[in-house]
Enzyme design. Structure first.
Site, short mmCIF file in Angstrom:
data_model
loop_
_atom_site.label_atom_id
_atom_site.label_comp_id
_atom_site.label_asym_id
_atom_site.label_seq_id
_atom_site.Cartn_x
_atom_site.Cartn_y
_atom_site.Cartn_z
CD GLU A 149 -22.77 21.88 50.31
OE1 GLU A 149 -23.32 22.50 49.76
OE2 GLU A 149 -22.01 20.98 49.84
CB THR A 161 -25.69 19.46 42.78
OG1 THR A 161 -26.09 19.08 41.38
CG2 THR A 161 -26.68 18.92 43.69
CB SER A 202 -19.46 22.31 37.79
OG SER A 202 -18.81 23.44 38.20
CG LEU A 254 -6.54 35.24 30.62
CD1 LEU A 254 -5.44 34.81 29.48
CD2 LEU A 254 -7.70 35.95 29.45
N GLY A 309 -12.13 23.18 31.40
CA GLY A 309 -13.71 23.47 31.58
C GLY A 309 -13.91 22.78 33.05
CG LEU A 323 -20.40 33.39 34.54
CD1 LEU A 323 -21.02 34.50 33.49
CD2 LEU A 323 -19.03 33.47 34.72
CG HIS A 354 -14.80 65.17 34.13
ND1 HIS A 354 -14.37 64.18 33.08
CD2 HIS A 354 -13.96 66.22 34.34
CE1 HIS A 354 -13.12 64.92 32.66
NE2 HIS A 354 -12.82 65.97 33.52
C1 LIG Z 1 -11.29 28.94 39.69
C2 LIG Z 1 -12.81 29.54 39.63
C3 LIG Z 1 -12.92 30.93 39.72
C4 LIG Z 1 -14.20 31.37 39.34
N1 LIG Z 1 -14.53 32.68 39.40
C5 LIG Z 1 -15.54 33.27 39.24
C6 LIG Z 1 -15.79 34.61 38.95
O1 LIG Z 1 -14.88 35.22 39.35
N2 LIG Z 1 -17.18 34.95 38.87
C7 LIG Z 1 -18.15 34.15 38.68
O2 LIG Z 1 -19.23 34.63 38.34
N3 LIG Z 1 -18.02 32.68 38.59
C8 LIG Z 1 -16.51 32.15 38.88
N4 LIG Z 1 -16.46 30.82 38.78
C9 LIG Z 1 -17.64 30.06 38.82
C10 LIG Z 1 -18.66 30.11 40.01
O3 LIG Z 1 -17.64 29.34 40.77
C11 LIG Z 1 -19.45 29.00 39.39
O4 LIG Z 1 -20.38 29.22 38.26
C12 LIG Z 1 -20.68 28.89 40.75
O5 LIG Z 1 -19.84 28.29 41.85
C13 LIG Z 1 -21.89 27.79 40.49
O6 LIG Z 1 -22.66 27.88 41.52
P1 LIG Z 1 -23.68 26.77 42.08
O7 LIG Z 1 -24.48 27.14 43.15
O8 LIG Z 1 -24.34 26.41 40.56
O9 LIG Z 1 -22.59 25.46 42.26
P2 LIG Z 1 -21.61 25.21 43.28
O10 LIG Z 1 -20.91 26.47 43.78
O11 LIG Z 1 -20.81 24.29 42.78
O12 LIG Z 1 -22.37 24.58 44.40
C14 LIG Z 1 -22.70 23.46 44.69
C15 LIG Z 1 -22.99 23.01 45.88
O13 LIG Z 1 -23.82 21.59 45.98
C16 LIG Z 1 -23.23 20.65 47.04
N5 LIG Z 1 -23.58 19.32 46.46
C17 LIG Z 1 -23.53 18.89 45.32
N6 LIG Z 1 -24.04 17.71 45.18
C18 LIG Z 1 -25.15 17.54 46.24
C19 LIG Z 1 -25.97 16.56 46.67
N7 LIG Z 1 -26.19 15.55 46.27
N8 LIG Z 1 -26.42 16.83 48.24
C20 LIG Z 1 -26.08 18.13 48.77
N9 LIG Z 1 -25.29 18.93 48.29
C21 LIG Z 1 -24.54 18.77 47.22
C22 LIG Z 1 -21.67 20.98 46.60
O14 LIG Z 1 -20.83 20.40 47.74
C23 LIG Z 1 -21.66 22.41 46.55
O15 LIG Z 1 -21.52 22.89 47.76
C24 LIG Z 1 -15.15 30.39 39.02
C25 LIG Z 1 -15.02 29.01 39.32
C26 LIG Z 1 -13.67 28.54 39.37
C27 LIG Z 1 -13.48 27.09 39.47
N1 LIG Z 2 -14.05 35.39 36.18
C1 LIG Z 2 -15.02 34.53 36.05
O1 LIG Z 2 -16.08 34.55 35.80
C2 LIG Z 2 -14.40 32.83 36.01
C3 LIG Z 2 -13.17 32.37 36.55
C4 LIG Z 2 -12.80 31.12 36.23
C5 LIG Z 2 -13.77 30.18 35.81
N2 LIG Z 2 -14.96 30.60 35.54
C6 LIG Z 2 -15.87 29.72 35.17
O2 LIG Z 2 -15.58 28.30 35.22
C7 LIG Z 2 -15.72 27.43 34.19
C8 LIG Z 2 -14.56 26.99 33.82
O3 LIG Z 2 -13.55 27.69 33.28
P1 LIG Z 2 -12.29 27.02 32.38
O4 LIG Z 2 -11.30 28.27 32.21
O5 LIG Z 2 -11.87 25.77 32.95
O6 LIG Z 2 -13.08 26.85 31.11
P2 LIG Z 2 -13.28 27.43 29.77
O7 LIG Z 2 -14.46 26.81 29.06
O8 LIG Z 2 -13.35 28.98 29.90
O9 LIG Z 2 -11.94 27.21 28.90
C9 LIG Z 2 -11.28 26.20 28.76
C10 LIG Z 2 -10.39 25.83 27.53
O10 LIG Z 2 -9.75 24.82 27.35
C11 LIG Z 2 -9.55 24.44 26.27
N3 LIG Z 2 -9.22 22.77 26.22
C12 LIG Z 2 -10.05 22.04 26.69
N4 LIG Z 2 -9.88 20.88 26.50
C13 LIG Z 2 -8.35 20.91 26.18
C14 LIG Z 2 -7.41 19.95 25.99
N5 LIG Z 2 -7.29 18.48 26.13
N6 LIG Z 2 -6.09 20.36 25.56
C15 LIG Z 2 -6.10 21.85 25.25
N7 LIG Z 2 -6.87 22.82 25.41
C16 LIG Z 2 -7.81 22.29 26.05
C17 LIG Z 2 -10.75 24.83 25.30
O11 LIG Z 2 -10.73 24.98 24.07
C18 LIG Z 2 -11.10 26.25 26.02
O12 LIG Z 2 -10.34 27.16 25.57
C19 LIG Z 2 -16.16 28.59 32.91
O13 LIG Z 2 -17.14 28.17 32.26
C20 LIG Z 2 -16.26 30.02 33.63
O14 LIG Z 2 -17.49 30.39 33.44
C21 LIG Z 2 -15.41 31.78 35.56
#
Ligand SMILES: Cc1cc2nc3c(=O)[nH]c(=O)nc-3n(C[C@H](O)[C@H](O)[C@H](O)COP(=O)(O)OP(=O)(O)OC[C@H]3O[C@@H](n4cnc5c(N)ncnc54)[C@H](O)[C@@H]3O)c2cc1C
Ligand SMILES: NC(=O)c1ccc[n+]([C@@H]2O[C@H](COP(=O)([O-])OP(=O)(O)OC[C@H]3O[C@@H](n4cnc5c(N)ncnc54)[C@H](O)[C@@H]3O)[C@@H](O)[C@H]2O)c1
Length: 564
Positions: A111, A219, A221, A262, A352, A405, A534
């Site tokens: 990490e 790694t 996003s 949202l 995104g 996710l 129920h």
């Molecule tokens: C605001 C928000 C809300 C979200 N809510 C939900 C939700 O409710 N439910 C849901 O399912 N998903 C949700 N997501 C999406 C979810 O967070 C991601 O899909 C998930 O974290 C992806 O997991 P990952 O393990 O692929 O990557 P990450 O969780 O991004 O972990 C990657 C890790 O790799 C490390 N890393 C990167 N490059 C290197 C390297 N070269 N060497 C060592 N370490 C490195 C990073 O520091 C990080 O700790 C949300 C995302 C956001 C932004």
């Molecule tokens: N509850 C959850 O599971 C949860 C919560 C938060 C995030 N996430 C994950 O994180 C990822 C990122 O979430 P997000 O909401 O940023 O992405 P998203 O892809 O869900 O939505 C991005 C929205 O931005 C719009 N958009 C893109 N560029 C634009 C611009 N220049 N001007 C106006 N609109 C624009 C797109 O049309 C789209 O509707 C998602 O893929 C989701 O899977 C999941």
């Protein structure tokens, strides 16, 4: 204490955002291989709580064998330092690591920042803490709702720092649970940025080199910020900043109406902000099933302090400075003609996420990313620039872009471990549920109605749609939460469930009956005989299955006359 009408904290007091990956410090390896590690670490909770299950206990026993043989399973001693090295300790890496030790693999996870990654530190966990607050604020503010239950409550208010602390404390707690669960099972946590040097060779930190039989890239996003948008971390922010809740703006534009947009609109409006959505596509929430999207708009957008611009791009955003507000220039998404300029207190960029592969050394294994994502096949095996599989290298989670996710990342990790321990496994992504944790929640699994129609036309079958309303559910009505709909798209010829979409109270929990049915291949004609307690919300799904018209007989006896 902030009342809803009170002004927010001064913007100048907002500290700037820290860089995502600080220079790696050569911290000692956190290794724990003691006999009873559970005695030293508290029992992990929730998602990361599997440490003391019987399976994990047997994994701990297995682990001591592995330390002796230093190889996977029952094979000969390995010539590698590790059977499995995972780069990235987010939820994907964590899920893979736990399953790997359970399977007897000598495992390390690298990490470069903090354990837990996006989900724990900057995503699911803190956002759900904020949403827990917004849900309660909504209830306390809804006179109509309270009166109908016979309740009287004085005006609701909140302490911004208290709310922010709740999110931050929860993230810390889950982060330490996650770290402890890995340490307790004997996963080596290696600190530093990981770089692939070549096949089966990884560097971490400054100059530590290890070999591994298999490598998983996990790694993750980072927020994607479109060109022309200047993020200052104070008035123009991403979710990384917003989760810290350093201020609550009076008026915030949210660019993008996907999951993040949202969920934050739910938080900000509950805390008293006015929200303006800017969405590039022609409708809000374009990713959802259109019927569910329409209902969500009627309940989550129209009655709230939210307005919106659809079909427009935010082409330029300038942070507030020199007494001027945040300026947002909008252009028509199709013609690119200038449309409007907005002046707001703050802008949240929720457009995104971009895969994070900086410094990973993909060039050393001849891998070229596609729009930044690491190309993989259906088994998460990495594909190189010549279209060939790179032996022993896999990529899971947000970095491969299949499904961004947390639980999808973890499930992909488990699937890879199954493969490297000799069992072929392909994860059915159409069985992975998703949920948006607004009030009420939205959840889904499988195809939307238009996607199912397209597939049906292509493959030559017909589809049907069943729907049930929360208004017919006793538990929902008892809670005064009858606003909701469950919808199932299915094949009437064989009872296959193609997609289920739910809008309503606890939709995120309700979806699993449908997602498990899809994962296990359970048909509607069978599941409709399963009995639901129920009065419960789960009867919404019971009604949904029962209302489907399937022209196919029950496939197997559903209840055996046992013990009667
Ligand atoms: C605001 C928000 C809300 C979200 N809510 C939900 C939700 O409710 N439910 C849901 O399912 N998903 C949700 N997501 C999406 C979810 O967070 C991601 O899909 C998930 O974290 C992806 O997991 P990952 O393990 O692929 O990557 P990450 O969780 O991004 O972990 C990657 C890790 O790799 C490390 N890393 C990167 N490059 C290197 C390297 N070269 N060497 C060592 N370490 C490195 C990073 O520091 C990080 O700790 C949300 C995302 C956001 C932004
Ligand atoms: N509850 C959850 O599971 C949860 C919560 C938060 C995030 N996430 C994950 O994180 C990822 C990122 O979430 P997000 O909401 O940023 O992405 P998203 O892809 O869900 O939505 C991005 C929205 O931005 C719009 N958009 C893109 N560029 C634009 C611009 N220049 N001007 C106006 N609109 C624009 C797109 O049309 C789209 O509707 C998602 O893929 C989701 O899977 C999941």
């Amino acid at each position: 204490m902030h009342s809803l009408s009170s002004s927010s904290a001064s913007l100048s007091s907002v500290p700037s955002h820290h860089p995502r990956h600080p220079p790696s410090v050569p911290l000692p390896t956190l290794r724990f291989c003691g006999l009873r590690p559970e005695a030293l670490f508290p029992r992990p909770l929730s998602l990361y709580s599997s440490c003391s299950s019987p399976a994990r206990r047997s994994a701990r026993r297995l682990r001591s064998t592995v330390l002796v043989s230093a190889s996977a399973g029952n094979g000969p001693p390995s010539k590698f330092d590790y059977d499995l090295v995972i780069i990235g300790a987010g939820v994907g890496g964590h899920g893979a690591a736990l399953h790997a030790v359970e399977k007897g693999l000598k495992t390390a996870i690298i990490e470069g920042d903090v354990v837990g990654g996006t989900c724990v530190n900057r995503g699911c966990v803190p956002s759900k803490a904020l949403l827990a607050v917004s849900g309660r604020m909504r209830e306390l503010q809804s006179d109509h709702h309270l009166k109908s239950l016979g309740l009287q409550v004085a005006a609701a208010g909140y302490d911004r720092q208290g709310v922010a602390d709740h999110a931050n404390n929860l993230a810390s707690k889950i982060r330490s649970n996650l770290t402890n669960s890995m340490k307790a099972l004997g996963v080596d946590i290696l600190t530093g940025v990981g770089t692939i040097l070549g096949p089966q060779k990884v560097k971490y930190g400054k100059d530590n080199i290890i070999t591994a039989k298999n490598i998983i890239i996990a790694t993750g996003s980072v927020p994607f910020v479109p060109k022309g948008i200047e993020v200052d971390g104070k008035t123009v922010i991403t979710s990384d900043h917003a989760l810290k809740l350093e201020f609550v703006p009076d008026w915030i534009a949210i660019v993008g109406s996907g999951y993040i947009g949202l969920e934050f609109s739910d938080v900000y409006t509950a805390l008293g902000s006015e929200v303006t959505f800017v969405e590039a596509l022609d409708q809000l929430m374009p990713g959802f099933d259109p019927e569910i999207g329409k209902l969500a708009q009627r309940v989550l957008i129209n009655p709230r302090n939210i307005d919106y611009h659809t079909g427009v791009f935010a082409s330029k955003i300038t942070p507030a400075r020199d007494g001027k507000p945040v300026m947002i220039e909008l252009i028509d998404a199709k013609t690119k003609e200038p449309k409007d300029t907005l002046e707001v207190d703050a802008a949240l960029i929720a457009t995104g996420r971009a895969p994070f592969t900086n410094g990973l050394g993909l060039e050393n294994i001849n891998v070229v990313t596609q729009r930044g994502f690491v190309p993989v096949d259906e088994r998460m095996r990495v594909i190189d620039a010549d279209g060939k599989l790179v032996p022993h290298v896999y990529c899971i989670g947000d970095a491969n872009g299949k499904m961004m996710l947390a639980h999808a990342a973890s499930a992909q990790g488990i699937s890879v471990v199954e493969q490297v321990t000799g069992k072929d496994h392909i994860l059915n992504h159409l069985s992975i549920p998703a949920a948006c944790f607004t009030h009420p929640e939205i959840s889904m699994v499988g195809l939307t109605e238009p996607q199912a129609k397209e597939k049906a036309d292509k493959d030559g079958f017909t589809i049907s749609v069943a729907k049930t309303s929360f208004k017919a559910n006793t538990k929902a009505l008892a809670e005064n939460e009858g606003e909701g709909l469950a919808k199932m798209i299915y094949r009437p010829d064989n009872g296959e469930i193609l997609g289920v979409h739910i809008f309503g109270l606890h939709a995120a929990d309700l979806i699993h009956e449908a997602s498990n049915a899809i994962a296990l291949g359970t048909k509607i004609q069978d599941i409709k005989f399963a009995v639901h307690a129920h009065p419960t919300l789960s009867e919404v799904l019971d009604e949904l299955f029962k209302s489907a018209k399937v022209n196919s007989p029950v496939s197997s006896p559903v209840s055996e006359p046992v013990g009667v």
